[in-house]
Motif scaffolding. Sequence first.
Motif, PDB file in Angstrom:
ATOM      1  N   GLY A  24       0.774  -1.229   0.000  1.00 49.94           N
ATOM      2  CA  GLY A  24       0.000   0.000   0.000  1.00 49.94           C
ATOM      3  C   GLY A  24       0.807   1.282   0.000  1.00 49.94           C
ATOM      4  O   GLY A  24       0.246   2.365   0.092  1.00 49.94           O
ATOM      5  N   ARG A  25       2.116   1.188  -0.097  1.00 50.67           N
ATOM      6  CA  ARG A  25       2.970   2.376  -0.091  1.00 50.67           C
ATOM      7  C   ARG A  25       3.976   2.289  -1.222  1.00 50.67           C
ATOM      8  O   ARG A  25       4.270   1.223  -1.729  1.00 50.67           O
ATOM      9  N   GLU A  26       4.513   3.431  -1.591  1.00 55.71           N
ATOM     10  CA  GLU A  26       5.547   3.494  -2.626  1.00 55.71           C
ATOM     11  C   GLU A  26       6.921   3.486  -1.972  1.00 55.71           C
ATOM     12  O   GLU A  26       7.744   4.375  -2.191  1.00 55.71           O
ATOM     13  N   VAL A  27       7.161   2.492  -1.120  1.00 49.81           N
ATOM     14  CA  VAL A  27       8.454   2.329  -0.448  1.00 49.81           C
ATOM     15  C   VAL A  27       9.003   0.968  -0.839  1.00 49.81           C
ATOM     16  O   VAL A  27       8.340  -0.054  -0.670  1.00 49.81           O
ATOM     17  N   PHE A  28      10.216   0.971  -1.377  1.00 49.12           N
ATOM     18  CA  PHE A  28      10.855  -0.242  -1.860  1.00 49.12           C
ATOM     19  C   PHE A  28      12.161  -0.459  -1.114  1.00 49.12           C
ATOM     20  O   PHE A  28      12.854   0.499  -0.760  1.00 49.12           O
ATOM     21  N   VAL A  41       9.226   6.599  -3.206  1.00 51.22           N
ATOM     22  CA  VAL A  41       8.790   7.354  -4.370  1.00 51.22           C
ATOM     23  C   VAL A  41       7.735   8.346  -3.907  1.00 51.22           C
ATOM     24  O   VAL A  41       6.729   7.964  -3.311  1.00 51.22           O
ATOM     25  N   ARG A  42       7.974   9.606  -4.169  1.00 54.37           N
ATOM     26  CA  ARG A  42       7.033  10.665  -3.785  1.00 54.37           C
ATOM     27  C   ARG A  42       6.595  11.424  -5.019  1.00 54.37           C
ATOM     28  O   ARG A  42       7.356  11.542  -5.980  1.00 54.37           O
ATOM     29  N   GLY A  43       5.397  11.979  -4.966  1.00 56.07           N
ATOM     30  CA  GLY A  43       4.928  12.841  -6.049  1.00 56.07           C
ATOM     31  C   GLY A  43       5.694  14.147  -6.040  1.00 56.07           C
ATOM     32  O   GLY A  43       6.152  14.616  -4.994  1.00 56.07           O
ATOM     33  N   ARG A  44       5.860  14.749  -7.179  1.00 50.46           N
ATOM     34  CA  ARG A  44       6.606  16.001  -7.287  1.00 50.46           C
ATOM     35  C   ARG A  44       5.987  17.089  -6.422  1.00 50.46           C
ATOM     36  O   ARG A  44       6.680  17.832  -5.760  1.00 50.46           O
ATOM     37  N   GLU A  45       4.665  17.204  -6.397  1.00 46.16           N
ATOM     38  CA  GLU A  45       3.993  18.242  -5.632  1.00 46.16           C
ATOM     39  C   GLU A  45       4.256  18.083  -4.138  1.00 46.16           C
ATOM     40  O   GLU A  45       4.485  19.047  -3.431  1.00 46.16           O
ATOM     41  N   VAL A  46       4.235  16.863  -3.645  1.00 42.94           N
ATOM     42  CA  VAL A  46       4.466  16.618  -2.220  1.00 42.94           C
ATOM     43  C   VAL A  46       5.868  17.056  -1.832  1.00 42.94           C
ATOM     44  O   VAL A  46       6.071  17.736  -0.838  1.00 42.94           O
TER      45      VAL A  46
END
Length: 55
Positions: A24-28, A41-46
């Motif tokens: 459920g997260r963008e953590v690898f 992985v984060r969105g550019r806006e964040v």
Amino acid sequence: MIEFSDGMHEYVTTPVKRVLRLAGREVFYIETVNSRYRLEVRGREVALDGAVGGS
């Protein structure tokens, strides 16, 4: 290649043994023969909001 937020980067030159992802997260987590890396992985806006807002 892994690029860090401060502009530094590192090449992964050993074979990757496995890649794990938190559900459920963008953590690898990337594991090589002699190292482990955490990749978020984060969105550019964040990322920009945090830098501009100082939070």
